[in-house]
Design an enzyme around this catalytic site. Sequence first.
Site, short mmCIF file in Angstrom:
data_model
loop_
_atom_site.label_atom_id
_atom_site.label_comp_id
_atom_site.label_asym_id
_atom_site.label_seq_id
_atom_site.Cartn_x
_atom_site.Cartn_y
_atom_site.Cartn_z
N HIS A 203 4.87 6.94 9.92
CA HIS A 203 6.06 6.78 9.04
C HIS A 203 7.37 7.14 9.75
CE1 HIS A 203 3.55 7.14 5.05
NE2 HIS A 203 3.09 6.21 5.88
N ASP B 114 -7.23 2.40 7.79
CA ASP B 114 -5.83 2.79 7.58
C ASP B 114 -5.59 4.21 8.06
OD1 ASP B 114 -3.20 2.80 6.82
OD2 ASP B 114 -3.60 3.16 4.69
N GLU C 256 0.84 -1.21 0.00
CA GLU C 256 0.00 0.00 0.00
C GLU C 256 0.86 1.25 0.00
OE1 GLU C 256 -2.03 3.48 1.70
OE2 GLU C 256 -0.31 2.42 2.50
N GLU C 257 1.92 1.20 0.79
CA GLU C 257 2.75 2.41 0.96
C GLU C 257 3.41 2.85 -0.35
OE1 GLU C 257 2.47 4.16 3.40
OE2 GLU C 257 2.11 3.00 5.21
#
Lengths: 428, 24
Positions: A390, A320, A292-293
């Site tokens: 992140h 998410d 996904e990232e």
Amino acid sequence: DVAKAIINLAVYGKYQNRSYERLGLLVDTVGPRLSGSKNLEKAIQIMYQNLQQDGLENVHLEQVRIPHWERGEESAVMLEPRIHKMAILGLGSSIGTPPGGITAEVLVVASFDELQRRASEARGKIIVYNQPYTGYEKTVQYRVQGAVEAAKVGAVASLIQSVASFSIYSPHTGIQKYQDGVPKIPTACITVEDAEMMSRMASRGNKIVIHLEMGAKTYPDTDSFNTVAEITGSMYPEEVVLVSGHLDSWDVGQGALDDGGGAFISWEALSLVKDLGLRPKRTLRLVLWTAEEQGGIGASQYYELHKANISKYSLVMEADSGTFLPTGLQFTGSDKARAIMKEVMNLLQPLNVTKVFSNGEGTDINFWIQAGVPGASLRDDLYKYFFFHHSHGDTMTVMDPKQMNVAAAVWAVVAYVVADMDEMLPRS
Amino acid sequence: KAVFKNGVSQRTFREIKEEIANYE
């Protein structure tokens, strides 16, 4: 009393804290799960076994080709006006610096507009973006586009203030994109503190020089998998309510917040339904997305593979955006479907989580929503989310088992009821 | 069938609301 039974089991009963404990075991064992990494491969294997051992049905892996980028060694040192070692995180897909690194003077700008106005000063420099944080959606454009805009005016690298709502000297990584026809330059995020300091230095007329070294490399695409498990529907097994989160993460911290929590409350939703001996009329399908990232790579390929059955998808759900205390559900769909979802959310009055917001969304479900399938995402208290997002701080320590219990209960009630209703959700 | 052929439910919203309430 299905909703009450789910809530009781998830929040007060035998399986309270289960999603938190399951997640802790995975992320403590495997660590972060970058696209293309051995860690991600191992996590997928473990989850495949976990879902089988949990007694879910039709557990399988669907192959996906995904990007493989590694950051390598990286460092940045301010040489002028004083020596200062800076914390950085290279951005996903960035190239590395040439051997020996880049030493260049800095041009600090606060916006793309300022960069344009000062384009004549940019050639040969490292552009430092000191953009203010004005919300994720707007500010993330600097992370994604910063290198391209800097390269267009002749810069040799870009350093971007981390997209974070709070900082204790933490750099935050994420994906960035190059553009065809624009030179690729190395790009990384720096801390809010360093970006602001360099802005102050520049405003005083100080010359700033930085030495940047980045060993980032992109390797050929590699094989990975979306991980799928189901509770097959009793009456309409070909019809689906999809519940999801993504299993990959960035290569820092543990990927517990983004998106271990979302993936594991999605698994928990199916576990709770199964443990109560329930079987909805249509199929509840869990998908743990890969990559996904890197831009929803696993979800994109899943959509291509399954879009022929789009008329059979009643609802697509993705968590998410954290699994802190839920405040409701974000939903995109027709007015009639929204009215139905409001009734479904009323079942969550015992948890005081009944609101239906607009804009159900998620990188991994947007393909379906744009094609007209009703979509839902978990809405929770985001206050702390971008503190850790992140960064090395994305660990189990920021997760809260009790809040995950509530999130899992909301997720399970919505998924089960929509899957068990006599009719699919109406579309526009 | 879960969805009628023309994709339009013949049920009233009241009926759907009552159905959902049964899950409480």
